[in-house]
Structure formats: structure tokens, C-alpha cells
Design an enzyme around this catalytic site. Structure first.
Site, PDB file in Angstrom:
ATOM      1  N   GLY A 157      34.730   5.975   7.886  1.00 36.61           N
ATOM      2  CA  GLY A 157      35.065   6.555   6.540  1.00 36.61           C
ATOM      3  C   GLY A 157      35.168   5.646   5.473  1.00 36.61           C
ATOM      4  O   GLY A 157      34.686   5.773   4.353  1.00 36.61           O
ATOM      5  N   TYR A 158      35.537   4.353   5.799  1.00 35.81           N
ATOM      6  CA  TYR A 158      35.578   3.385   4.671  1.00 35.81           C
ATOM      7  C   TYR A 158      34.078   2.906   4.180  1.00 35.81           C
ATOM      8  O   TYR A 158      34.135   2.782   3.088  1.00 35.81           O
ATOM      9  CB  TYR A 158      36.396   2.156   5.196  1.00 35.81           C
ATOM     10  CG  TYR A 158      36.670   1.041   4.219  1.00 35.81           C
ATOM     11  CD1 TYR A 158      37.655   1.012   3.478  1.00 35.81           C
ATOM     12  CD2 TYR A 158      35.561  -0.097   4.129  1.00 35.81           C
ATOM     13  CE1 TYR A 158      38.040   0.040   2.609  1.00 35.81           C
ATOM     14  CE2 TYR A 158      35.987  -1.143   3.194  1.00 35.81           C
ATOM     15  CZ  TYR A 158      37.217  -0.933   2.528  1.00 35.81           C
ATOM     16  OH  TYR A 158      37.324  -2.058   1.525  1.00 35.81           O
ATOM     17  N   THR A 159      33.087   2.765   5.123  1.00 35.25           N
ATOM     18  CA  THR A 159      31.818   2.534   4.950  1.00 35.25           C
ATOM     19  C   THR A 159      31.412   3.629   4.074  1.00 35.25           C
ATOM     20  O   THR A 159      30.546   3.312   2.864  1.00 35.25           O
ATOM     21  CB  THR A 159      31.115   2.178   6.215  1.00 35.25           C
ATOM     22  OG1 THR A 159      31.532   1.308   6.861  1.00 35.25           O
ATOM     23  CG2 THR A 159      29.538   1.901   5.678  1.00 35.25           C
ATOM     24  N   ALA A 161      32.812   5.775   2.092  1.00 31.36           N
ATOM     25  CA  ALA A 161      33.395   5.572   0.684  1.00 31.36           C
ATOM     26  C   ALA A 161      32.937   4.669  -0.209  1.00 31.36           C
ATOM     27  O   ALA A 161      32.829   4.858  -1.553  1.00 31.36           O
ATOM     28  CB  ALA A 161      35.060   5.689   0.823  1.00 31.36           C
ATOM     29  N   LYS A 162      32.800   3.643   0.389  1.00 36.70           N
ATOM     30  CA  LYS A 162      32.347   2.112  -0.323  1.00 36.70           C
ATOM     31  C   LYS A 162      30.963   2.354  -0.707  1.00 36.70           C
ATOM     32  O   LYS A 162      30.479   1.781  -1.670  1.00 36.70           O
ATOM     33  CB  LYS A 162      32.643   0.980   0.292  1.00 36.70           C
ATOM     34  CG  LYS A 162      34.168   0.598   0.422  1.00 36.70           C
ATOM     35  CD  LYS A 162      34.914   0.403  -0.981  1.00 36.70           C
ATOM     36  CE  LYS A 162      36.452   0.252  -0.637  1.00 36.70           C
ATOM     37  NZ  LYS A 162      36.979  -0.021  -1.993  1.00 36.70           N
TER      38      LYS A 162
END
Length: 253
Positions: A157-159, A161-162
Site C-alpha cells: 500500500g505504501y509503495t 501510494a508513493k
């Protein structure tokens, strides 16, 4: 140099209560900007970031807003865009992370991370950026990541989003550069913050990370100060749609 002087400008820094956000707010204040700090947990008075800004001789205002709540983000954007004193600099730094292998990554974690790290960033920037476009000037800085370029491990998820932040930075720069708005991002490397505590506590991964960083150390939040002031200042007047790594050389390895 006067091109780096931010005296008289108003900066909004989200995720300002600690870590990178606090360091960014302090750097902007030391360059002359007044600061509005935004965080879900920020104290109205007496926070460490408030003390930093006041010690630099600038004014500070605290706003509490939960970036996991779309309505709260919308209301924040409308309130900031409608103020008599306009926002000159918007630093979109608020973020969160959830770690789990992709096959075990819960929908709730995915949705939370995408909301805080991407959806909220767009909603706030849309409101504040529209006011900047109407005035014909402004600076917008996103906090991207090394995972705007790489896949990472156990943080899908973080990847996602970034990676989205990188695309959003370029898309907004394309639209708003003709209106005098600079939209850019900073991609921190492995910085010693709460978000990386689990990695630093892992003796195997922590050592592997430092061994791969040409600078030979974890970064500190203050390592982001110079890039923040640069992108917020007139010195970056012809810089649009750039993602600036501050990573100790990681991406060049």
C-alpha cells in the site's frame, strides 16, 4: 542569498508534529516563514514543533486534522484556501505505513494507507492549489519516498501510494507551472524516524540497509532541511515536476 529568503511567507506543513515534518517546519521558519502545523495529534500549545518555530522568531499555529477522514481533509482545505492571509507554501508530508506481506495485507490497511498518503494529499492540494493558481504564485512540496522508485518489501500500500505521489507531482506541475506554481517532491532515503523503527530494530535488515547506503549511515530528519527550503524558495523558480532524492546516494548505487 536573498533567493532563499522566505521572510513574510506562510507555510503549511502537514505531519508536522515529529520526524521529517517537524524538521521541515523548523527549516522553513529558520528561513523566515511563518508556519501552520497540521497533524492528527498536534497539541494546540507547547508542542516541540511550535517551540522550534517560535525560537526562530516566526509565528506558529497548530491545526488538528485526521488525514484518515476524507471529510476532515476537505474541511481543512476549504478553511486554508479561504483565509485572508494566503498560503504561500504547502508541504504535504503527512503519512502512515502498514507492514505485512502482500498475501496477508488487509483491505483496511491498504485503504488507510492510500487515503492518508495519496487521497488526502490530492484533496488538500486541490483546494489550496486552486487558491494559489488564482493568485498566480505558490510552492507545493510533496514527501515522496525511495519507494516512489522501488517496490520495497511487505509495504504494498505504501509503495503504491508513493508511486502515486510521484505521478501526482508531475501531473500538477504540468497544469500549474504556467500559473506560477512550483510543484515538486522530496524523496527521503532511509531516515531515522518512527516509520523506520522496525527496520532499524532488525539487526539483519538494518545492517544491510546501512551497508548499501554510500554515505554509510541512516539519514536524520534534518538532512531534509536544505531541500525543503530550496524547493520552497525563489531559488527553485524554474524547477517543476521534480522528485529530488535525499538518500545518501541509495538510488545511485
Amino acid at each position: 542569498m536573498t533567493s532563499f529568503d522566505l521572510t513574510g511567507r506562510l507555510a503549511v506543513v502537514t505531519g508536522a508534529s515529529r520526524g521529517i515534518g517537524r524538521a521541515m517546519a523548523r527549516a522553513l521558519a529558520e528561513a523566515g516563514a511563518d508556519v501552520i502545523g497540521v497533524s492528527a495529534t498536534l497539541e494546540q500549545h507547547g508542542s516541540q514543533v511550535a517551540k522550534d518555530v517560535l525560537a526562530a522568531g516566526r509565528s506558529f499555529e497548530a491545526i488538528r486534522a485526521d488525514f484518515a477522514d476524507p471529510v476532515a481533509v476537505r474541511d481543512l482545505g476549504e478553511e486554508l484556501a479561504g483565509r485572508e492571509r494566503p498560503v504561500d507554501i504547502l508541504v504535504n508530508n503527512a503519512g502512515t505505513i502498514r507492514r505485512a506481506p502482500a498475501a496477508e495485507h488487509r483491505d483496511a490497511d491498504w485503504e488507510l494507507v492510500l487515503q492518508v498518503n495519496l487521497n488526502a494529499q490530492f484533496a488538500l492540494t486541490r483546494a489550496v492549489g486552486a487558491a494559489m493558481v488564482a493568485r498566480g504564485h505558490g510552492k507545493i512540496i510533496f514527501t515522496a519516498s525511495l519507494l516512489s522508485f522501488q517496490g520495497g518489501i511487505n509495504v504494498p500500500g505504501y509503495t503504491a501510494a508513493k508511486h502515486g505521489i510521484t505521478g501526482l507531482t508531475k501531473a500538477l506541475a504540468n497544469e500549474w507551472a504556467p500559473h506560477g506554481i512550483n510543484v515538486n517532491a522530496i524523496a527521503p532515503g532511509y531516515i531515522a524516524t518512527d516509520n523506520t523503527q522496525a527496520l532499524r530494530d532488525d539487526p539483519v535488515r538494518g545492517k544491510a540497509i546501512v551497508d548499501r547506503v554510500p554515505a554509510g549511515r541512516w539519514g536524520s530528519a534534518d538532512d531534509l532541511a536544505g531541500a525543503t527550503v530550496f524547493l520552497a524558495s525563489d531559488a527553485a523558480a524554474y524547477v517543476h515536476g521534480t522528485v529530488l532524492p535525499v538518500d545518501g546516494g541509495w538510488l545511485g548505487r
